[in-house]
Design a protein around this motif. Structure first.
Motif, mmCIF file in Angstrom:
data_model
loop_
_atom_site.group_PDB
_atom_site.id
_atom_site.type_symbol
_atom_site.label_atom_id
_atom_site.label_comp_id
_atom_site.label_asym_id
_atom_site.label_seq_id
_atom_site.Cartn_x
_atom_site.Cartn_y
_atom_site.Cartn_z
ATOM 1 N N ASP A 345 0.873 -1.176 0.000
ATOM 2 C CA ASP A 345 0.000 0.000 0.000
ATOM 3 C C ASP A 345 0.911 1.227 0.000
ATOM 4 O O ASP A 345 1.655 1.453 0.954
ATOM 5 C CB ASP A 345 -0.889 -0.016 1.241
ATOM 6 C CG ASP A 345 -1.883 1.142 1.280
ATOM 7 O OD1 ASP A 345 -1.547 2.238 0.789
ATOM 8 O OD2 ASP A 345 -2.987 0.955 1.808
ATOM 9 N N ARG A 348 0.662 3.426 2.989
ATOM 10 C CA ARG A 348 1.237 2.831 4.197
ATOM 11 C C ARG A 348 2.762 2.970 4.187
ATOM 12 O O ARG A 348 3.379 3.269 5.213
ATOM 13 C CB ARG A 348 0.850 1.359 4.299
ATOM 14 C CG ARG A 348 1.330 0.689 5.583
ATOM 15 C CD ARG A 348 1.121 -0.811 5.549
ATOM 16 N NE ARG A 348 -0.287 -1.133 5.493
ATOM 17 C CZ ARG A 348 -0.838 -1.974 4.634
ATOM 18 N NH1 ARG A 348 -0.095 -2.572 3.734
ATOM 19 N NH2 ARG A 348 -2.127 -2.222 4.669
ATOM 20 N N PHE A 351 3.620 6.511 5.023
ATOM 21 C CA PHE A 351 3.356 6.715 6.454
ATOM 22 C C PHE A 351 4.550 6.210 7.256
ATOM 23 O O PHE A 351 5.058 6.894 8.157
ATOM 24 C CB PHE A 351 2.083 5.950 6.843
ATOM 25 C CG PHE A 351 1.590 6.211 8.236
ATOM 26 C CD1 PHE A 351 0.462 6.994 8.454
ATOM 27 C CD2 PHE A 351 2.212 5.656 9.348
ATOM 28 C CE1 PHE A 351 -0.020 7.222 9.740
ATOM 29 C CE2 PHE A 351 1.754 5.879 10.630
ATOM 30 C CZ PHE A 351 0.633 6.668 10.832
ATOM 31 N N VAL A 368 3.328 0.094 12.635
ATOM 32 C CA VAL A 368 2.540 0.416 11.439
ATOM 33 C C VAL A 368 1.859 -0.830 10.876
ATOM 34 O O VAL A 368 0.683 -0.797 10.506
ATOM 35 C CB VAL A 368 3.429 1.075 10.362
ATOM 36 C CG1 VAL A 368 2.663 1.234 9.045
ATOM 37 C CG2 VAL A 368 3.917 2.440 10.845
ATOM 38 N N THR A 369 2.590 -1.943 10.810
ATOM 39 C CA THR A 369 2.033 -3.147 10.189
ATOM 40 C C THR A 369 1.143 -3.955 11.121
ATOM 41 O O THR A 369 0.350 -4.777 10.661
ATOM 42 C CB THR A 369 3.154 -4.061 9.661
ATOM 43 O OG1 THR A 369 4.025 -4.439 10.745
ATOM 44 C CG2 THR A 369 3.970 -3.359 8.594
ATOM 45 N N LEU A 372 -1.343 -0.312 14.044
ATOM 46 C CA LEU A 372 -2.061 0.648 13.188
ATOM 47 C C LEU A 372 -2.956 -0.095 12.194
ATOM 48 O O LEU A 372 -4.123 0.267 12.011
ATOM 49 C CB LEU A 372 -1.074 1.539 12.436
ATOM 50 C CG LEU A 372 -1.713 2.531 11.450
ATOM 51 C CD1 LEU A 372 -2.560 3.554 12.189
ATOM 52 C CD2 LEU A 372 -0.657 3.226 10.595
ATOM 53 N N ALA A 373 -2.405 -1.130 11.562
ATOM 54 C CA ALA A 373 -3.184 -1.889 10.579
ATOM 55 C C ALA A 373 -4.435 -2.482 11.213
ATOM 56 O O ALA A 373 -5.512 -2.486 10.608
ATOM 57 C CB ALA A 373 -2.322 -2.989 9.960
ATOM 58 N N LEU A 376 -7.064 0.325 11.812
ATOM 59 C CA LEU A 376 -7.653 0.783 10.555
ATOM 60 C C LEU A 376 -8.618 -0.262 10.010
ATOM 61 O O LEU A 376 -9.707 0.065 9.533
ATOM 62 C CB LEU A 376 -6.561 1.087 9.527
ATOM 63 C CG LEU A 376 -5.631 2.260 9.864
ATOM 64 C CD1 LEU A 376 -4.565 2.407 8.785
ATOM 65 C CD2 LEU A 376 -6.415 3.559 10.010
ATOM 66 N N GLU A 382 -8.938 3.673 5.505
ATOM 67 C CA GLU A 382 -7.690 3.653 4.736
ATOM 68 C C GLU A 382 -6.621 4.402 5.535
ATOM 69 O O GLU A 382 -6.933 5.141 6.482
ATOM 70 C CB GLU A 382 -7.883 4.324 3.378
ATOM 71 C CG GLU A 382 -8.909 3.643 2.478
ATOM 72 C CD GLU A 382 -8.484 2.261 2.026
ATOM 73 O OE1 GLU A 382 -7.261 2.019 1.928
ATOM 74 O OE2 GLU A 382 -9.368 1.420 1.786
ATOM 75 N N VAL A 383 -5.366 4.206 5.151
ATOM 76 C CA VAL A 383 -4.263 4.861 5.864
ATOM 77 C C VAL A 383 -4.457 6.377 5.879
ATOM 78 O O VAL A 383 -4.251 7.038 6.897
ATOM 79 C CB VAL A 383 -2.903 4.502 5.223
ATOM 80 C CG1 VAL A 383 -1.777 5.321 5.859
ATOM 81 C CG2 VAL A 383 -2.621 3.007 5.383
ATOM 82 N N SER A 386 -6.594 7.755 8.705
ATOM 83 C CA SER A 386 -6.215 7.498 10.092
ATOM 84 C C SER A 386 -6.292 8.788 10.915
ATOM 85 O O SER A 386 -5.764 9.827 10.507
ATOM 86 C CB SER A 386 -4.792 6.944 10.173
ATOM 87 O OG SER A 386 -4.363 6.869 11.521
#
Length: 498
Positions: A345, A348, A351, A368-369, A372-373, A376, A382-383, A386
């Motif tokens: 993505d 992502r 980000f 993030v992976t 955050l994922a 979301l 979607e990123v 956020s």
């Protein structure tokens, strides 16, 4: 048999699946391919139709330069040959939602020739899908049957919308590979900005060609180029999700195997996938090129591209997924898996890179992976949507790196952030969540614990891993705020454990 082919055991022996895909991607453009009519999702019926789209007499098509540019960009992104001279043809067939009685497409001379896409499997290995061609064509309108059972309604909003049809060779050997290919292709298109990849709106959909053959037949096809080794194929039209692609292939392969094993033959036909029943059903016999009576469109001159213009487009290409993945691994020391998840993505990946500036990149990647994922996904966001940007993640990771909070406390802070309690630092200060690193305070707690549990202290000397009990008691006494590193170091010193 190829090592990656999916073997299906039938009553009379094993079979293999062979798959080729024709992916239709709506070109990211503000106007249609041959008219100035707007494109967009959600307009009322027939609100985005020009006289050209409705095939009014005397209306002539005019090529949209932006759509041509987007097709060239896509071809370059697929490492494909750009044909400096191409031609538009009329593909003749009669549907109520095709007002001209033909579709303007490209047949013998497409704008883009052969290319390739390297695709990753779930286990980290890769396979290559050869691209046969990419051509531009106009979309048809839409027939609606659900408003009144006695009538068919026609909406021409999509009529004339620019599509790129990306045709692969039959290089995929399982439903998983087909889905992985479409995912990778979609990622490339979104990076390039040539299609938004929205499958739910029909902006990216696939026609899946399925055939089955005995083990070894595919290798004979690759050696000779003779398609007859692969068996008769059926085309499943307009599949618009990864899950449906896999389900349609699995069902269709089983259907064909059962027919062949019962002594029947496969009719070359076009089929539709019914996601509610999980099965394919016949739509019509599969047409060959001669059935469409292709001929050059007399209203459009051959399309000739300036080589210098193609070079300009090539120079403007962004960093594509494969190159970005390699760079993230090299620059940030990420694993192939983490880098792959990030670059799948583009938003992502951006980000992550913003959040990772001056921070522990691997720790940022984990947040993030994972965290955050998860948030979301749970919120259907979607990123870009956020409520917490990369700066907030960077601040949270910074507090961990500075020893202000532990990873465990960070998760509590994370939950409070999403509850709207403020920034990471504001939450830590307001809730008194700072990690206890004062060795004097920790020493007193540890000394009291050892004095109160002499037997447990002796057992640690014989069994060092039993030190975990003391760590747990210290964390409990400090409500989880003790610095784990300092606790372990002090305990080992006081209990004489290496």
């Amino acid at each position: 048999m190829s090592e990656t082919a999916k073997l299906i055991q039938g009553r009379t022996g094993p079979w293999e699946i062979v798959l080729g895909l024709e992916v239709h991607a709506q070109v990211a453009s503000n106007a249609k391919l041959f008219s100035g009519a707007a494109v967009g999702f959600g307009a009322g019926p027939n609100e985005q139709v020009s006289l050209v789209d409705a095939a009014m007499p005397g209306m002539l098509p005019v090529i949209n330069r932006r759509c041509v540019e987007q097709a060239v960009r896509t071809g370059l992104g697929l490492k494909a040959q750009i044909n400096l001279k191409s031609r538009f043809d009329r593909k003749n067939y009669f549907y109520p939602d095709l007002p001209q009685g033909y579709q303007i497409s490209q047949f013998e001379q497409p704008i883009v020739g052969e290319g390739e896409v390297i695709v990753e499997r779930d286990d980290g290995s890769t396979f290559t899908v050869r691209i046969e061609r990419l051509h531009l064509e106009q979309d048809a309108g839409k027939s609606l049957h659900d408003q009144d059972p006695n009538f068919t309604y026609v909406d021409l909003n999509r009529s004339g919308t620019a599509l790129m049809e990306i045709v692969s060779k039959p290089d995929m050997r399982s439903s998983e590979e087909a889905a992985a290919y479409v995912k990778k292709l979609r990622t490339i298109l979104v990076y390039l900005g040539t299609c938004d990849g929205d499958m739910e709106k029909g902006n990216l959909r696939a026609d899946v060609n399925v055939s089955v053959c005995r083990p070894g037949a595919y290798e004979k096809y690759r050696e000779t180029g003779d398609f007859s080794h692969l068996g008769t194929r059926c085309e499943i039209k307009n599949v618009n999700s990864y899950r449906f692609i896999q389900q349609a292939i699995e069902y269709e392969a089983r259907r064909q195997i059962e027919i062949l094993e019962d002594g029947g033959k496969i009719d070359q036909e076009t089929r539709l996938f019914d996601p509610n029943k999980g099965e394919t059903r016949s739509m019509r016999s599969k047409e060959e090129a001669h059935d469409y009576r292709y001929f050059p469109d007399p209203d459009l001159l051959p399309l000739e591209l300036d080589p210098a213009w193609v070079k300009e487009i090539e120079a403007s290409l962004p960093e594509l997924p494969d190159a970005k993945k390699a760079r993230l691994q090299s620059q940030y020391g990420l694993s192939a898996y983490d880098a792959g998840v990030l670059v799948s993505d583009a938003a992502r990946a951006d980000f992550f890179e913003t959040a990772a500036k001056g921070r522990d990149a691997k720790l940022v990647a984990n947040w993030v992976t994972n965290e955050l994922a998860a948030k979301l996904s749970a919120g259907g966001l979607e990123v870009a949507e956020s409520p917490h940007g990369p700066e907030a993640v960077a601040e949270l990771v910074g507090l961990i790196e500075e020893g202000v909070i532990s990873s465990k406390i960070a998760k509590d802070v994370w939950e409070r952030m999403w509850a709207g309690e403020g920034t990471p630092r504001q939450i830590v200060e307001a809730q008194g969540l700072q990690q206890v690193s004062d060795t004097g305070a920790l020493e007193k707690i540890i000394d009291d614990l050892i004095a109160a549990n002499p037997g447990q202290a002796e057992s640690v000397k014989a069994k060092p891993q039993a030190i975990g009990w003391f760590v747990g008691q210290v964390m409990k006494a400090t409500q989880g705020k003790a610095n784990p590193g300092a606790v372990n170091q002090l305990l080992k010193s006081k209990l004489g454990v290496e």
